[in-house]
Design a protein around this motif. Structure first.
Motif, short mmCIF file in Angstrom:
data_model
loop_
_atom_site.label_atom_id
_atom_site.label_comp_id
_atom_site.label_asym_id
_atom_site.label_seq_id
_atom_site.Cartn_x
_atom_site.Cartn_y
_atom_site.Cartn_z
N GLY A 27 1.02 -1.19 -0.22
CA GLY A 27 0.12 -0.05 0.03
C GLY A 27 0.30 1.46 -0.40
N GLY A 33 -3.67 -0.86 -2.76
CA GLY A 33 -5.73 -0.98 -1.94
C GLY A 33 -6.27 -0.54 -1.89
N THR A 96 -4.68 -2.75 2.50
CA THR A 96 -3.76 -3.05 1.61
C THR A 96 -3.28 -4.70 1.37
N THR A 106 -3.63 -8.95 4.77
CA THR A 106 -3.22 -7.94 3.72
C THR A 106 -3.10 -6.82 5.39
#
Length: 293
Positions: A27, A33, A96, A106
């Motif tokens: 991200g 993201g 993200t 994530t």
């Protein structure tokens, strides 16, 4: 009274001054993201179910794992409780892809921060806006879905650049237009024009992000006897409209008081439109309502 709140999806309130994201988070490295920004008002996250539904839609567009709505709700509730109910706040849901080159989960968290100072002025006095071309056709979203138009991704560099350019032009905000001179959206808002008792906004097929505040306005306006339509329109229609509004999840309703240097007087229904937006974002939505809009 805290000035910032940070909560992870395990429901734990974290110290916002402590590191949370690694330097190799995708991200951060690539903007890979999605996110949502939600108004906290009266101790509640406004229209949170619609935001969770749009978060899921954006995640699907990026081939991210489907967000666990229950865990997100728990984190949001913890963040709102920590923030308190005596003031507004800007709540963000961040998701993200996680760390680059590492088999990891994530990255996901919820934060709350104060509402920007610009918001109160935009709500009460209106905003000055300039039109800027986005340099794309309204057909691009359907012809090139990999460009992720209509998804709320972390890749906001172009949007922020447009707002900085507007500031250099002594304007508050921007309305993007297509190569066909059709109206698209703002860098952080949906565009709605008003003609008599009719409200129009560009359709999602034109590559705009489906707006939650706009959806909330339409839901209440239709109950109040307004005609609400998703319809493509041109830059010239902004000038001939009775009023133009930029709608966002934190600012809510900002009337365009100046467009490309042209002053625009408030319509007689300005207060009604603001009230319709306020009621709309406060109504009890369900995630399934997103698919019905």
């Amino acid at each position: 009274m805290v000035d910032r709140v940070l909560v992870t999806l395990d429901g734990v309130v974290r110290d916002p001054d402590e590191p949370l994201i690694t330097a190799d988070d995708i991200g951060v490295l690539r903007g890979d993201g999605v996110f949502e920004t939600v108004l906290v008002r009266d101790g509640k996250a406004c229209a949170i179910e619609l935001h969770l539904a749009r978060l899921r839609r954006s995640a699907e567009a990026l081939d991210l794992p489907e967000p666990d709505a229950g865990r997100w709700r728990t984190a949001v509730e913890a963040a709102v409780k920590e923030w308190g109910g005596d003031r507004e706040g800007a709540l963000r849901l961040i998701l993200t892809r996680g760390r680059d080159g590492v088999d990891s989960e994530t990255t996901a968290f919820v934060s709350v921060s104060p509402v920007p100072e610009r918001v109160n002025k935009a709500r009460t006095e209106g905003i000055s806006v300039i039109t800027l071309t986005r340099g794309i056709s309204v057909d691009l979203a359907q012809n090139a879905p990999w460009l992720l138009m209509g998804a709320k991704t972390l890749s906001y560099a172009t949007n922020m650049a447009a707002l900085r350019f507007a500031a250099r032009m002594d304007a508050d905000d921007v309305v993007f237009t297509s190569t066909e001179h059709r109206v698209l959206e703002g860098p952080r808002s949906s565009v709605v024009i008003q003609r008599d008792k009719q409200l129009l906004t560009p359709p999602a097929r034109s590559g705009v992000l489906p707006g939650i505040t706009q959806r909330s306005l339409f839901a209440e306006a239709e109950k109040a006897g307004w005609e609400c339509r998703y319809e493509s329109f041109f830059t010239a229609d902004l000038i001939t409209a009775d009023s133009v509004w930029l709608l966002g999840s934190v600012t809510l309703a900002a009337r365009v008081a100046s467009l490309d240097g042209l002053k625009m007087s408030p319509p007689d229904c300005a207060e009604e439109i603001v009230e319709l937006v306020d009621r709309g974002v406060s109504r009890p939505w369900k995630m399934s309502d997103w698919a019905q809009g």
